[in-house]
Motif scaffolding. Structure first.
Motif, PDB file in Angstrom:
ATOM      1  N   ASP A   1       1.334   4.365   5.997  1.00  0.00           N
ATOM      2  CA  ASP A   1      -0.068   4.790   5.951  1.00  0.00           C
ATOM      3  C   ASP A   1      -0.528   5.160   4.550  1.00  0.00           C
ATOM      4  OD1 ASP A   1      -0.354   4.385   8.645  1.00  0.00           O
ATOM      5  OD2 ASP A   1      -0.089   6.488   9.199  1.00  0.00           O
ATOM      6  N   GLY A   2       0.363   5.063   3.566  1.00  0.00           N
ATOM      7  CA  GLY A   2      -0.015   5.393   2.205  1.00  0.00           C
ATOM      8  C   GLY A   2       0.025   6.870   1.889  1.00  0.00           C
ATOM      9  N   GLU A   3       0.593   7.677   2.793  1.00  0.00           N
ATOM     10  CA  GLU A   3       0.718   9.115   2.560  1.00  0.00           C
ATOM     11  C   GLU A   3       1.957   9.462   1.750  1.00  0.00           C
ATOM     12  OE1 GLU A   3      -1.559  11.577   3.575  1.00  0.00           O
ATOM     13  OE2 GLU A   3      -2.718   9.739   3.799  1.00  0.00           O
ATOM     14  N   ALA A   4       2.824   8.491   1.534  1.00  0.00           N
ATOM     15  CA  ALA A   4       4.008   8.671   0.697  1.00  0.00           C
ATOM     16  C   ALA A   4       4.274   7.358  -0.009  1.00  0.00           C
ATOM     17  CB  ALA A   4       5.214   9.092   1.533  1.00  0.00           C
ATOM     18  N   ASP A   5       4.927   7.442  -1.172  1.00  0.00           N
ATOM     19  CA  ASP A   5       5.279   6.252  -1.944  1.00  0.00           C
ATOM     20  C   ASP A   5       6.709   5.809  -1.690  1.00  0.00           C
ATOM     21  OD1 ASP A   5       2.755   6.288  -3.389  1.00  0.00           O
ATOM     22  OD2 ASP A   5       3.557   8.033  -4.447  1.00  0.00           O
ATOM     23  N   VAL A   6       7.575   6.772  -1.365  1.00  0.00           N
ATOM     24  CA  VAL A   6       8.988   6.499  -1.100  1.00  0.00           C
ATOM     25  C   VAL A   6       9.404   7.299   0.124  1.00  0.00           C
ATOM     26  CG1 VAL A   6      11.353   6.592  -1.991  1.00  0.00           C
ATOM     27  CG2 VAL A   6       9.443   6.209  -3.575  1.00  0.00           C
TER      28      VAL A   6
ATOM     29  N   PRO B   1      24.144   6.282   7.976  1.00  0.00           N
ATOM     30  CA  PRO B   1      23.673   5.562   6.795  1.00  0.00           C
ATOM     31  C   PRO B   1      22.245   5.988   6.452  1.00  0.00           C
ATOM     32  CG  PRO B   1      23.658   4.122   8.713  1.00  0.00           C
ATOM     33  CD  PRO B   1      24.184   5.447   9.173  1.00  0.00           C
ATOM     34  N   VAL B   2      22.016   6.279   5.189  1.00  0.00           N
ATOM     35  CA  VAL B   2      20.710   6.733   4.708  1.00  0.00           C
ATOM     36  C   VAL B   2      20.155   5.662   3.774  1.00  0.00           C
ATOM     37  CG1 VAL B   2      19.500   8.548   3.434  1.00  0.00           C
ATOM     38  CG2 VAL B   2      21.437   9.137   4.912  1.00  0.00           C
ATOM     39  N   PHE B   3      18.864   5.394   3.882  1.00  0.00           N
ATOM     40  CA  PHE B   3      18.252   4.361   3.059  1.00  0.00           C
ATOM     41  C   PHE B   3      16.949   4.852   2.450  1.00  0.00           C
ATOM     42  CE2 PHE B   3      16.440   3.820   7.268  1.00  0.00           C
ATOM     43  CZ  PHE B   3      15.095   3.525   7.034  1.00  0.00           C
ATOM     44  N   THR B   4      16.514   4.173   1.393  1.00  0.00           N
ATOM     45  CA  THR B   4      15.182   4.388   0.841  1.00  0.00           C
ATOM     46  C   THR B   4      14.284   3.247   1.295  1.00  0.00           C
ATOM     47  OG1 THR B   4      15.732   3.183  -1.191  1.00  0.00           O
ATOM     48  CG2 THR B   4      16.014   5.589  -1.209  1.00  0.00           C
ATOM     49  N   ALA B   5      12.998   3.519   1.367  1.00  0.00           N
ATOM     50  CA  ALA B   5      12.029   2.482   1.711  1.00  0.00           C
ATOM     51  C   ALA B   5      10.772   2.669   0.865  1.00  0.00           C
ATOM     52  CB  ALA B   5      11.679   2.531   3.204  1.00  0.00           C
ATOM     53  N   ILE B   6      10.213   1.543   0.446  1.00  0.00           N
ATOM     54  CA  ILE B   6       8.909   1.522  -0.211  1.00  0.00           C
ATOM     55  C   ILE B   6       8.095   0.417   0.433  1.00  0.00           C
ATOM     56  CG2 ILE B   6       9.789   2.413  -2.406  1.00  0.00           C
ATOM     57  CD1 ILE B   6       9.693  -0.459  -3.479  1.00  0.00           C
TER      58      ILE B   6
END
Length: 314
Positions: A139-144, A271-276
């Motif tokens: 929704d664009g409320e976070a970048d990462v 497992p932990v991941f990042t998302a953009i």
């Protein structure tokens, strides 16, 4: 000419399913969303919604246009990334959403790391679990977003988000004082089959990991106490209310006097991941933030040795 701002409204409706939910995501009133959608229908000359009483759903045309709206949003992300890349220096604001343990162990250290290297970069951090974090990102409320990989997060934003593994951490067994396995170098999950258990609530990713680990070991855990707060879990273990499996990083920041912590044979891990958002991977601010997260995640792995026995307290 199609107004891209109205495409964003259509995309929000497609993502959230109702006018009310789309309005909440966009910080608009439902009537404003309805007006924007009506104007978009006038622009394209096609009905985009089927109205059934108070409910609406996308027509075939609306579904096609919503797909284009996602592509337009991705291209705009690329444009912003390209413009930022030609700017001099690294400066600006990055918003990161993550679950609480990741904030404590990885995100907060990354913010300190970044302050020394690029003081012109500021960070806004929002506590968000799993699918909610990915929704904030979409929704664009976070970048990462930093999230745990599980069936809910795997099903969220597959086409619109770019994911990258960050770290995987083992679970340790947390036992009460005087437990028969307190002196063991490691604990088998099957050895805890007859114990009372303390787990997070269903829906918490850790709950799912614990249940799968027990099922793999051949039993259903007898859950006596439930809490999403690992400090509370340890307190309950300390008074003999049961045993628990807890992610190692969640234990590192807790005062664990009164419990025994032992590694688990064939330990489950999360497992932990990042998302953009797709299209933004060239943005220098995002590259900088992701670099810092990777570095601090590597530090976390080094701080979490294979056996926590020497860190256990009774």
């Amino acid at each position: 000419m199609i107004d891209p701002r109205r495409l964003r409204v259509l995309r929000a409706l497609a993502d959230h399913g109702t006018v009310t939910a789309a309005a909440q995501a966009l910080y608009l009133s439902p009537s404003a969303v309805s007006q924007q959608l009506a104007a978009l229908e006038a622009e394209v000359g096609h009905a985009l919604l089927e109205r059934r009483g108070r409910a609406v759903r996308l027509t075939a045309t609306g579904t096609v246009l919503a797909g284009h709206a996602a592509a337009v949003a991705m291209q705009l992300e690329r444009a912003e990334a390209d413009l930022a890349a030609v700017s001099a220096g690294v400066a600006g604001e990055v918003s990161i959403t993550a679950f609480s343990t990741a904030i404590t162990e990885v995100v907060a250290p990354m913010v300190a790391w970044a302050r020394d290297r690029a003081p012109q970069v500021s960070f806004r951090v929002k506590d968000g679990e799993g699918r909610f974090a990915l929704r904030l990102l979409a929704d664009g409320e976070a970048d990462v977003a930093v999230a745990v990989e599980n069936r809910d997060t795997l099903a969220s934003g597959e086409d619109s988000l770019l994911r990258e593994p960050l770290y995987a951490e083992p679970f340790d067994a947390v036992l009460p004082p005087g437990h028969p396995l307190a002196g063991a170098k490691e604990v088998g999950i099957a050895d805890l089959a007859r114990a009372a258990w303390i787990t997070p609530w269903p829906g918490n990713p850790v709950h799912d990991v614990v249940l799968r680990a027990c099922e793999t070991a051949g039993f259903q855990p007898r859950v006596e106490c439930v809490s999403d707060d690992f400090r509370a879990v340890c307190a309950l273990v300390a008074v003999g209310a049961g045993v628990a499996l807890v992610p190692r990083s969640a234990l590192s920041g807790l005062g664990r006097t009164g419990v025994i912590v032992r590694p688990v044979a064939g330990a489950p891990s999360r497992p932990v991941f990042t998302a953009i958002r797709r299209g933004g991977q060239g943005h220098p601010l995002l590259r900088f933030a992701l670099e810092g997260l990777r570095e601090k995640a590597a530090d976390l792995s080094e701080r979490s040795p294979g056996t926590p026995t020497d860190r256990s307290t009774a």
